[in-house]
Design a protein around this motif. Structure first.
Motif, PDB file in Angstrom:
ATOM      1  N   TYR A  77       2.901   0.611  -9.545  1.00 13.59           N
ATOM      2  CA  TYR A  77       4.062   0.444  -8.677  1.00 13.59           C
ATOM      3  C   TYR A  77       4.113   1.653  -7.759  1.00 13.59           C
ATOM      4  O   TYR A  77       4.083   2.802  -8.216  1.00 13.59           O
ATOM      5  N   GLY A  78       4.144   1.406  -6.465  1.00 15.79           N
ATOM      6  CA  GLY A  78       4.142   2.503  -5.494  1.00 15.79           C
ATOM      7  C   GLY A  78       5.524   2.743  -4.915  1.00 15.79           C
ATOM      8  O   GLY A  78       6.358   1.841  -4.855  1.00 15.79           O
ATOM      9  N   ASN A  79       5.725   3.985  -4.499  1.00 14.95           N
ATOM     10  CA  ASN A  79       6.998   4.361  -3.903  1.00 14.95           C
ATOM     11  C   ASN A  79       6.671   4.889  -2.507  1.00 14.95           C
ATOM     12  O   ASN A  79       6.008   5.905  -2.373  1.00 14.95           O
ATOM     13  N   TYR A  80       7.076   4.142  -1.494  1.00 15.25           N
ATOM     14  CA  TYR A  80       6.701   4.522  -0.133  1.00 15.25           C
ATOM     15  C   TYR A  80       7.875   5.163   0.597  1.00 15.25           C
ATOM     16  O   TYR A  80       9.034   4.858   0.333  1.00 15.25           O
ATOM     17  N   TYR A  81       7.537   6.013   1.528  1.00 12.30           N
ATOM     18  CA  TYR A  81       8.551   6.663   2.337  1.00 12.30           C
ATOM     19  C   TYR A  81       9.171   5.654   3.295  1.00 12.30           C
ATOM     20  O   TYR A  81      10.373   5.636   3.510  1.00 12.30           O
ATOM     21  N   ASP A  82       8.320   4.789   3.836  1.00  9.81           N
ATOM     22  CA  ASP A  82       8.781   3.802   4.806  1.00  9.81           C
ATOM     23  C   ASP A  82       9.591   2.706   4.120  1.00  9.81           C
ATOM     24  O   ASP A  82       9.136   2.106   3.147  1.00  9.81           O
ATOM     25  N   HIS A  83      10.770   2.453   4.619  1.00  9.31           N
ATOM     26  CA  HIS A  83      11.700   1.542   3.969  1.00  9.31           C
ATOM     27  C   HIS A  83      11.161   0.122   3.829  1.00  9.31           C
ATOM     28  O   HIS A  83      11.227  -0.485   2.769  1.00  9.31           O
ATOM     29  N   ASN A  84      10.584  -0.412   4.901  1.00  8.43           N
ATOM     30  CA  ASN A  84      10.103  -1.802   4.861  1.00  8.43           C
ATOM     31  C   ASN A  84       8.926  -1.948   3.901  1.00  8.43           C
ATOM     32  O   ASN A  84       8.812  -2.926   3.181  1.00  8.43           O
ATOM     33  N   ARG A  85       8.092  -0.925   3.928  1.00  6.62           N
ATOM     34  CA  ARG A  85       6.942  -0.962   3.045  1.00  6.62           C
ATOM     35  C   ARG A  85       7.413  -0.887   1.583  1.00  6.62           C
ATOM     36  O   ARG A  85       6.877  -1.544   0.698  1.00  6.62           O
ATOM     37  N   LEU A  87     -11.145  15.641  -5.493  1.00  8.12           N
ATOM     38  CA  LEU A  87      -9.980  14.773  -5.668  1.00  8.12           C
ATOM     39  C   LEU A  87     -10.319  13.626  -6.620  1.00  8.12           C
ATOM     40  O   LEU A  87     -11.267  12.883  -6.370  1.00  8.12           O
ATOM     41  N   PRO A  88      -9.572  13.494  -7.723  1.00  9.92           N
ATOM     42  CA  PRO A  88      -9.901  12.409  -8.666  1.00  9.92           C
ATOM     43  C   PRO A  88      -9.582  11.026  -8.092  1.00  9.92           C
ATOM     44  O   PRO A  88      -8.773  10.894  -7.187  1.00  9.92           O
ATOM     45  N   THR A  89     -10.225  10.035  -8.664  1.00  9.84           N
ATOM     46  CA  THR A  89      -9.984   8.649  -8.258  1.00  9.84           C
ATOM     47  C   THR A  89      -9.018   8.034  -9.256  1.00  9.84           C
ATOM     48  O   THR A  89      -9.134   8.266 -10.452  1.00  9.84           O
ATOM     49  N   PHE A  90      -8.069   7.256  -8.752  1.00  7.07           N
ATOM     50  CA  PHE A  90      -7.156   6.568  -9.659  1.00  7.07           C
ATOM     51  C   PHE A  90      -7.323   5.069  -9.518  1.00  7.07           C
ATOM     52  O   PHE A  90      -7.515   4.565  -8.407  1.00  7.07           O
ATOM     53  N   ASN A  91      -7.253   4.420 -10.635  1.00  3.80           N
ATOM     54  CA  ASN A  91      -7.415   2.964 -10.681  1.00  3.80           C
ATOM     55  C   ASN A  91      -6.601   2.266  -9.607  1.00  3.80           C
ATOM     56  O   ASN A  91      -5.399   2.453  -9.518  1.00  3.80           O
ATOM     57  N   GLY A  92      -7.262   1.459  -8.829  1.00  5.32           N
ATOM     58  CA  GLY A  92      -6.546   0.596  -7.896  1.00  5.32           C
ATOM     59  C   GLY A  92      -5.999   1.294  -6.672  1.00  5.32           C
ATOM     60  O   GLY A  92      -5.294   0.695  -5.878  1.00  5.32           O
ATOM     61  N   LEU A  93      -6.266   2.591  -6.527  1.00  3.67           N
ATOM     62  CA  LEU A  93      -5.662   3.326  -5.426  1.00  3.67           C
ATOM     63  C   LEU A  93      -6.748   3.918  -4.539  1.00  3.67           C
ATOM     64  O   LEU A  93      -7.662   4.585  -5.016  1.00  3.67           O
ATOM     65  N   ASP A  94      -6.630   3.659  -3.243  1.00  2.00           N
ATOM     66  CA  ASP A  94      -7.562   4.256  -2.306  1.00  2.00           C
ATOM     67  C   ASP A  94      -7.237   5.740  -2.172  1.00  2.00           C
ATOM     68  O   ASP A  94      -6.079   6.120  -2.204  1.00  2.00           O
ATOM     69  N   LYS A  95      -8.280   6.564  -2.027  1.00  2.23           N
ATOM     70  CA  LYS A  95      -8.024   8.003  -1.937  1.00  2.23           C
ATOM     71  C   LYS A  95      -7.184   8.380  -0.723  1.00  2.23           C
ATOM     72  O   LYS A  95      -6.586   9.448  -0.677  1.00  2.23           O
ATOM     73  N   SER A  96      -7.167   7.518   0.301  1.00  2.00           N
ATOM     74  CA  SER A  96      -6.378   7.841   1.488  1.00  2.00           C
ATOM     75  C   SER A  96      -4.982   7.232   1.416  1.00  2.00           C
ATOM     76  O   SER A  96      -4.194   7.359   2.341  1.00  2.00           O
ATOM     77  N   SER A  97      -4.662   6.582   0.295  1.00  2.33           N
ATOM     78  CA  SER A  97      -3.348   5.964   0.178  1.00  2.33           C
ATOM     79  C   SER A  97      -2.248   7.029   0.199  1.00  2.33           C
ATOM     80  O   SER A  97      -2.378   8.081  -0.425  1.00  2.33           O
ATOM     81  N   PRO A  98      -1.170   6.745   0.915  1.00  2.92           N
ATOM     82  CA  PRO A  98      -0.071   7.717   0.932  1.00  2.92           C
ATOM     83  C   PRO A  98       0.532   7.920  -0.461  1.00  2.92           C
ATOM     84  O   PRO A  98       1.189   8.924  -0.704  1.00  2.92           O
ATOM     85  N   LEU A  99       0.281   6.985  -1.361  1.00  6.15           N
ATOM     86  CA  LEU A  99       0.832   7.121  -2.721  1.00  6.15           C
ATOM     87  C   LEU A  99       0.211   8.315  -3.446  1.00  6.15           C
ATOM     88  O   LEU A  99       0.799   8.882  -4.353  1.00  6.15           O
ATOM     89  N   MET A 100      -1.003   8.690  -3.029  1.00  2.00           N
ATOM     90  CA  MET A 100      -1.694   9.814  -3.659  1.00  2.00           C
ATOM     91  C   MET A 100      -0.975  11.148  -3.405  1.00  2.00           C
ATOM     92  O   MET A 100      -1.161  12.109  -4.136  1.00  2.00           O
ATOM     93  N   LEU A 101      -0.181  11.183  -2.346  1.00  2.00           N
ATOM     94  CA  LEU A 101       0.411  12.460  -1.923  1.00  2.00           C
ATOM     95  C   LEU A 101       1.630  12.845  -2.743  1.00  2.00           C
ATOM     96  O   LEU A 101       2.068  13.984  -2.712  1.00  2.00           O
ATOM     97  N   GLY A 102       2.190  11.882  -3.443  1.00  4.19           N
ATOM     98  CA  GLY A 102       3.449  12.152  -4.133  1.00  4.19           C
ATOM     99  C   GLY A 102       3.289  12.329  -5.631  1.00  4.19           C
ATOM    100  O   GLY A 102       2.214  12.656  -6.134  1.00  4.19           O
ATOM    101  N   ASP A 103       4.383  12.079  -6.341  1.00  6.36           N
ATOM    102  CA  ASP A 103       4.399  12.254  -7.785  1.00  6.36           C
ATOM    103  C   ASP A 103       3.779  11.045  -8.472  1.00  6.36           C
ATOM    104  O   ASP A 103       4.031   9.909  -8.109  1.00  6.36           O
ATOM    105  N   MET A 104       2.943  11.318  -9.452  1.00  3.55           N
ATOM    106  CA  MET A 104       2.262  10.237 -10.173  1.00  3.55           C
ATOM    107  C   MET A 104       2.717  10.223 -11.628  1.00  3.55           C
ATOM    108  O   MET A 104       2.924  11.280 -12.227  1.00  3.55           O
ATOM    109  N   HIS A 105       2.869   9.019 -12.167  1.00  5.13           N
ATOM    110  CA  HIS A 105       3.353   8.852 -13.537  1.00  5.13           C
ATOM    111  C   HIS A 105       2.547   7.785 -14.251  1.00  5.13           C
ATOM    112  O   HIS A 105       1.940   6.936 -13.612  1.00  5.13           O
TER     113      HIS A 105
END
Lengths: 538, 521
Positions: free
Chosen positions: A96-104, A338-356
Motif C-alpha cells: 500500500y503506497g502513500n503518495y503526496y499527490d492527492h489524486n494519486r 540502493l536495495p530493491t523492494f518487492n513490487g516497487l520500481d527503484k524510481s518510485s516516489p514511494l521509495m523516498l518516504g517511510d517504509m513499513h
C-alpha cells in the motif's frame, strides 16, 4: 570561579533553544554537555567512515516554525527538504503506497478499497481539525487547574473557550479522539488492514502502548502536529541529518553570545538555602549561576543530579513514579547500494518516504504483547527510511544510509540486562523482516549500528531510552507533565527550571519546551518576553 | 390497537422496572413490554440442570442504590438476602489465599506495609468514588449548550473536586485517565493484592490491567461500597428474585407488565416516537416510548438506521459494546473442596487472579478474538447461603470468566466444549476433586448473553465503560440526557449515563428527566 546568569544542563535541542532565547534576552548563558558533541538525540554522527548516521531522531517536522524563524535557523544552515510518500509492504507480496499527490493517493486507496478512499477525506479533515485545535497551545505554558492565580484562571478560560467553540458534538469528538485507541479510531473510518496498519503505526511510535490501548489516537495526533514550510502534517529531512538542527541552534546561541561547554558532566545541582547556586561537575569543578535549567528527563533531573534532601518528598515520589519506558530501538545501516523492494520500481516516489512491513493492526498489537512479556518484538513494527535518496551528502556517491526505527524493544529483557545474544536476536528480527521484502538487502549491508534502549540511555542519557523523555499518556500531558504541581517549567527549588521534552508539550524535535521554559524564566527575572507564542492556524 | 398508555417501556430489565415505577408514582400509566418469560433482564434466575438454578447473568449484588431500594420498597415486595458483606478471596494454588473486605487485607503473603498502604488507598479511592456518586446521581451535564441544571451539577462537581484538597484533586485527575497496572505498581508489593484489585477494575469489560480506563473501572465498582454495600451480597432465590421484587413494586405502583411480548420496532413518525409494534404484529401507541434496551438495539434494530441521519447512525454503529466476559455454571453433587479454604470461606467470593500479568495475558487473547488459555475467574457457590437453588446435598458453582471473545474464528460451536473444559480445568487446579462432582455444566458465551438477554455484544454495561463512552459521551452526543433526537423517545438502560451493574441510577435518572421535561412542556 566563573559565574553565569544561567546554566543549562544538556545540549539537546531543547537545551540549546532555551539557552538561545536566554542569550538573546541578554543573559550570560552556558550550556553544559556531558558528551564531546552536542545535540542529545538530535545528532548526525560518522560511525562508519564516509557515512553520516542520523542515529537517534531521524525526520524533521515537529520543529516549531515560529522558533525556526525567530532563531534564524535557516540562516544558520538548517535546510529541511520535505518528502512525500511512504509504503507498507504486505506479507502476500503486495503493498500500500502513500503518495503526496492527492489524486494519486485516492487512486491508490481505491485500488485496495473504494470505501476507504472515500473515508480518507473525512479522516484527514477530522485529524486536521484536532491538530488545529491543539497547535496554538504548543507554545504556551499549560494552565494549572488547581491554581486560583489570575494567570492560570485566564489561561484555563482561554483553553476551555477554544474547546467550547467546537460545539457539543465537536467537543465530544475531541474528547473521544483524546481518549481512544488508534485502532478503534481507524476502525471507524477504514476497512482495509494494510491501510489501517500504515496509518496506525504513528500512534505507537516511541510509546509503551499498543494500537489497541486507549490514548494512542493522541500519539498519532502528536506526530501530525508538525509542518514543513507551512504545509501542516508533512515531514522532511534535515539536510545533513538531524545534527543540522542542533548545529543551527548552537550557531544561533553562539551568535547571541552564549557559550557551550562540552565534556562537562554535571554531578549535582547545588542548592543552598532553598535556592540553586550553580552546579558541581564530576571533575570537581563548580560553576555558579542563579538560574539552573535542566534539559535532562525528570528522573535524571530529580533522582540523579539533584539531592533528595534538597527536594520536597512528593517530588521525589512523583519522579520515582514518572513513566519513562523504553519501548523502541534503532538500526542505522550503511548500504553498498540502493536495495530493491518487492513490487516497487527503484524510481518510485514511494521509495523516498517511510517504509513499513506490518500489514495489519493485529501484527502491530502482537508486537506490543512481546514488549509486555519483557522481550523485543519477534515481528516488530519498523519505520524505515533511506534519506540518502533525497540528501546525497550523507553517504559516498552511489552508497546509501538507512535509518530503521524499531518498535518494540524493552529496556530490560524479562527483568535482566540485555545480553549480546539478545541484541543479536533483536537485530536479526529486524533485518529478516526487511530482507523478506528485499532480496538483495542483506548483501548490501556494509555496517550496522544496533541500538537497544540500553545504548540510547547510555549515550543520550534518556532514562530507559524513552525518546519522548516520558510517556505521552494523559497522566503525563499538559498540566500533568512531568507531574502535577510542577508542569510550568519551574522546579521545586528557587532558580531551578526544566526545559526538556519531559515538560509540555512533550517530545519529538519540536523545541517548544525549551522556548516555553525560557519565557517562564524571563518572566520570573522580570525581563521582557521575547519568546514567540503559538500562532493560530488559518 | 391499544392507545390509553402514557408511556410504553421496552424491556423489563432492572432499569426499565425502576424507571417505570417512578413514572407510575408520578401518575403516568405505564406499560412494560418484556421479551423473556420473567422480569428483571440480567437480574435473572434460570434452571440450567434439573433441580439446579443459578443467577444466570448478573451474579453478585453490590451496587444497588439504597435510595432506589427504599423508594421501591423492595424488601416489602419480597427481596431477601441470602448473604451480605462477603469478603473477596484471591485463590492461590498452594493454598496461601488472600482475603479482602472493606479496607482490611489478610493473607500469608501480605506485608504490614501493604496492609497499611491499602488502608490509605482505600480511603483515598473512597473519596474519589464519592465524587463519582455525585456525578452519577444527576444527569450528565452538557458542557457547551449548558443550562442552569447542568451548570449547578458542574459547580457541585467542581467544588467536590476542590474540596478534596490540592493533592487529592491533582492525583485524581492524574490517575482517572490511566491504567490500574501502573497505579497498583506505585501502591503495593503483593502480586496477589494487585491481581485482585485489578480484576475488580475490569470485570465485565474487554480491557486488561494495562489498558487505560481501568482505574475508572475500579472507582466505578467502588461506588457500590460508597453507597453502603460493603462486600458482596447474594439475593435469596438468585438475582431473578430481585427482578420479581422490582416487578411486584412496579405493579403495586400501577405499572402493567406484559411478559413474552417482544417489541419488533419502535414506531417513529416525523421524528417523533408514536408507539411500538410487537413481534406478533400488535401496535401500541403512546406519546412516550422509553427504551431499556441497549443503544445499538434501540436505534439500529428497533428504530432503524433508515429513520435517522447518517451522523447519528454512524455514532450508534461505533459504540464499543463487544464483551469479553462469559459465564460458567456447574451443577455439583456436593460441596467442592478448595485447597486451603475452610468451610465458611467457601461461601465468599473466590477469585482466580494470581497477579496482574496473568490477567493481562488472559486479556491478550481476546484482542485477537481468541479465548484465554488461562482465564481469570470470579466464582461463587450461592448454594452455601441459599439451599433453594439446588436439590438437597447438591451445590451450584457460578463463575464469571474473563476473557472470552464475542465471535471466535469458526464460531462458538467449534470452541464451546474446549473452552468450557479449559475453564473447569482452571477451577480444578484450586479444587482438585471437582470434576467428579459435576452433574451438569453450562457455558454462556458473550454471544449467548447477547441472545438470551438481548444485549448487543453481550456487554453487561450495554457499552464499554471507557472514557470515550461515559458521562456526557454516553452513549453518544445527542442522546446523553436520556432524551434522543426523536421526540418522545427516551433511553433508561445501562447504555445511558452512568452505566450498568445493577445500580439502578440510569432508570431513576431517566424517570426524573422524563417527568421534568413533561412538566416543562
Amino acid at each position: 570561579m566563573k559565574k553565569y546568569d544561567a546554566i543549562v544542563i544538556g545540549a539537546g535541542h531543547n537545551g540549546l533553544t532555551n539557552a538561545a532565547y536566554l542569550a538573546k534576552a541578554g543573559l550570560n548563558v552556558a550550556v553544559l554537555e556531558r558528551n564531546a558533541y552536542i545535540g542529545g538525540a538530535t545528532v548526525s554522527r560518522e560511525l562508519h567512515k564516509g557515512w553520516t548516521y542520523t542515529n537517534c531522531s531521524y525526520v524533521c517536522s515537529l520543529l516549531r516554525p515560529e522558533i525556526a524563524r525567530d532563531l534564524e535557523l535557516p540562516r544558520h544552515g538548517l535546510q529541511v527538504v520535505p518528502y512525500g510518500g511512504g509504503v507498507t509492504f504486505k506479507r502476500d507480496g503486495g503493498y500500500y503506497g502513500n503518495y503526496y499527490d492527492h489524486n494519486r493517493q485516492y487512486r491508490e486507496m481505491a485500488r485496495h478499497s473504494k470505501r476507504d478512499a472515500n473515508a480518507y477525506e473525512r479522516y484527514t479533515a477530522d485529524v486536521m481539525k484536532q491538530t488545529r485545535l491543539i497547535r496554538p497551545f504548543l507554545l504556551k505554558r499549560p494552565p494549572d487547574p488547581t491554581s486560583l492565580k489570575l494567570r492560570d484562571l485566564r489561561d484555563l478560560t482561554e483553553f476551555a473557550g477554544s474547546f467550547m467553540e467546537m460545539g457539543e458534538e465537536g467537543l465530544a469528538d475531541t474528547l473521544k479522539f483524546w481518549t481512544k485507541s488508534v485502532g478503534d479510531f481507524l476502525d471507524e473510518y477504514f476497512e482495509t488492514d494494510v491501510i489501517k496498519a500504515h496509518l496506525g503505526g504513528t500512534g505507537v511510535i516511541g510509546t509503551a502502548l499498543g494500537v489497541y490501548s486507549p490514548g494512542t489516537a493522541y500519539v498519532l495526533l502528536h506526530h501530525y502536529m508538525g509542518d514543513v514550510d507551512g504545509n501542516v502534517g508533512s515531514w522532511g529531512f534535515a539536510r545533513g541529518g538531524m545534527g543540522a538542527v542542533s548545529g543551527a541552534l548552537a550557531k544561533s546561541l553562539l551568535g547571541y553570545g552564549g557559550e557551550i561547554i562540552c565534556d562537562a558532566d554535571v554531578d549535582q545541582i547545588v542548592v543552598k538555602g532553598g535556592k540553586v547556586t550553580g552546579v558541581a561537575l564530576k571533575n570537581g569543578d563548580e560553576i555558579h549561576a542563579d538560574v539552573v535549567v535542566s534539559n535532562l528527563d525528570p528522573k535524571r533531573t530529580f533522582l540523579d543530579v539533584m539531592d533528595a534532601k534538597d527536594l520536597p518528598a512528593d517530588v521525589v515520589r512523583k519522579a520515582q513514579n514518572f513513566k519513562i519506558r523504553g519501548s523502541s530501538g534503532k538500526l542505522n545501516i550503511a548500504l553498498d547500494g540502493l536495495p530493491t523492494f518487492n513490487g516497487l520500481d527503484k524510481s518510485s516516489p514511494l521509495m523516498l518516504g517511510d517504509m513499513h512491513f506490518s500489514d495489519s493492526l493485529q501484527r502491530l498489537e502482537r508486537a506490543y504483547d512481546d514488549w509486555k512479556d519483557g522481550t523485543w518484538s519477534k515481528d516488530p513494527y519498523v519505520d524505515m527510511l533511506i534519506p540518502t535518496q533525497t540528501d546525497p551528502t550523507m553517504a559516498p556517491p552511489g552508497k546509501h544510509m538507512m535509518t530503521v526505527f524499531v518498535q518494540y524493544a524493552p529496556p530490560k529483557i524479562r527483568g535482566g540486562e540485555w545480553t549480546a545474544e539478545d541484541k543479536a536476536g533483536f537485530e536479526k528480527s529486524v533485518i529478516d523482516q526487511i530482507a523478506a521484502q528485499s532480496p538483495d538487502f542483506k548483501d548490501l549491508i556494509l555496517h550496522c549500528e544496533t541500538r537497544t534502549p540500553k545504548e540510547i540511555e547510555a549515550e543520550v542519557g534518556l532514562t530507559e531510552g524513552n525518546i519522548f523523555q516520558g510517556e505521552l499518556t494523559f497522566d503525563q500531558l499538559l498540566f500533568n507533565r512531568p507531574f502535577p504541581g510542577y508542569a510550568q517549567y519551574r522546579g521545586p527549588v528557587g532558580g531551578m527550571y526544566m526545559c526538556g521534552s519531559g515538560t509540555h508539550p512533550g517530545g519529538g524535535v519540536m523545541a517548544a519546551p525549551g522556548a516555553n521554559a525560557a519565557r517562564e524564566i524571563l518572566n520570573d527575572l522580570r525581563q521582557p518576553n521575547i519568546v514567540p507564542g503559538g500562532y493560530a492556524d488559518d | 390497537m391499544t392507545d390509553n398508555y402514557d408511556a410504553v417501556m421496552v424491556g423489563a430489565g432492572h432499569n426499565g422496572l425502576i424507571c417505570a415505577t417512578y413514572l407510575a408514582k408520578a401518575g403516568k400509566k405505564v406499560l412494560v413490554l418484556e421479551a423473556n418469560a420473567t422480569p428483571g433482564g440480567c437480574a435473572a434466575t434460570r434452571e440450567f440442570a434439573p433441580g439446579y438454578s443459578v443467577s444466570s447473568c448478573a451474579q453478585w449484588l453490590n451496587q444497588l442504590h439504597p435510595a432506589i431500594s427504599r423508594d421501591l420498597a423492595l424488601e416489602q415486595h419480597g427481596l431477601q438476602w441470602a448473604a451480605q458483606n462477603l469478603p473477596s478471596i484471591s485463590l492461590d494454588e498452594q493454598g496461601k489465599h488472600l482475603s479482602l473486605l472493606g479496607n482490611k487485607v489478610e493473607g500469608a503473603n501480605v506485608s504490614a506495609e501493604d496492609r497499611a498502604a491499602f488502608v490509605a488507598f482505600h480511603a483515598k479511592t473512597e473519596k474519589y468514588a464519592r465524587l463519582l456518586v455525585k456525578a452519577f446521581e444527576a444527569r450528565a451535564p452538557k458542557l457547551v449548550e449548558s443550562n442552569l441544571t447542568d451548570r449547578l451539577t458542574l459547580i457541585k462537581l467542581g467544588l467536590g473536586l476542590k474540596m478534596m484538597g490540592r493533592d487529592d484533586m491533582s492525583d485524581l485527575m492524574r490517575i482517572i485517565l490511566i491504567n490500574m497496572y501502573d497505579v497498583m505498581e506505585e501502591s503495593f508489593d503483593s502480586a496477589q493484592l494487585k491481581g485482585l484489585l485489578s480484576l475488580d477494575s475490569l470485570l465485565g469489560s474487554r480491557m486488561g490491567p494495562r489498558t487505560p480506563n481501568t482505574v475508572f473501572g475500579y472507582l466505578y465498582r467502588r461506588v457500590g461500597e460508597t453507597l453502603g454495600n460493603n462486600g458482596q451480597a447474594l439475593v435469596k432465590g438468585g438475582m431473578g428474585a430481585l427482578g420479581e421484587a422490582m416487578a411486584a413494586s412496579a405493579r403495586a405502583a400501577g405499572v402493567e407488565i406484559r411478559l413474552q411480548s417482544p417489541v419488533a420496532s419502535i414506531d417513529v413518525e416525523a421524528d417523533r416516537a408514536v408507539g411500538v409494534t410487537l413481534a406478533g404484529g400488535e401496535q401500541i401507541t403512546a406519546p412516550l416510548v422509553v427504551s431499556n434496551a441497549d443503544p445499538v438495539t434501540t436505534f439500529q434494530h428497533l428504530v432503524g438506521f433508515a429513520r435517522m441521519e447518517t451522523g447519528m447512525a454512524r455514532r450508534v454503529s461505533h459504540i464499543r459494546c463487544k464483551s469479553g466476559t462469559a459465564k460458567l455454571h456447574l451443577a455439583l453433587s456436593g460441596l467442592p473442596q478448595f485447597t486451603g479454604l475452610d468451610d465458611a470461606q467457601h461461601g465468599a467470593r473466590l477469585l482466580v487472579a494470581p497477579d496482574m500479568n496473568y490477567i493481562e495475558r488472559a486479556y491478550n487473547a481476546v484482542k485477537y478474538d481468541e479465548y484465554s488459555s488461562a482465564p481469570a475467574l470470579d466464582i461463587s457457590i450461592p448454594t452455601l447461603h441459599d439451599a433453594t437453588l439446588a436439590p438437597a446435598g447438591g451445590h451450584v458453582l457460578s463463575a464469571i470468566v474473563q476473557f472470552a471473545p464475542y465471535a471466535p474464528e469458526g464460531g462458538w460451536e467449534a470452541h464451546r466444549e474446549t473452552f468450557m473444559q479449559l475453564v473447569i480445568e482452571r477451577i480444578a487446579a484450586f479444587a482438585p476433586g471437582i470434576r467428579e462432582q459435576i452433574i451438569s455444566s453450562q457455558l454462556l458465551t458473550p454471544a449467548d448473553l447477547e441472545s438470551d438477554y438481548r444485549m448487543s455484544g453481550g456487554h453487561w454495561h450495554h457499552g464499554e465503560l471507557s472514557l470515550d463512552q461515559i458521562m456526557m459521551m454516553r452513549p453518544f452526543p445527542g442522546a446523553t440526557q436520556y432524551g434522543t433526537a426523536f421526540d418522545g423517545l427516551y433511553l433508561c438502560g445501562a447504555g445511558a449515563h452512568p452505566g450498568g451493574g445493577v445500580m439502578g441510577l440510569a432508570g431513576r435518572n431517566a424517570a426524573r428527566e422524563i417527568i421534568k421535561r413533561g412538566a416543562a412542556a
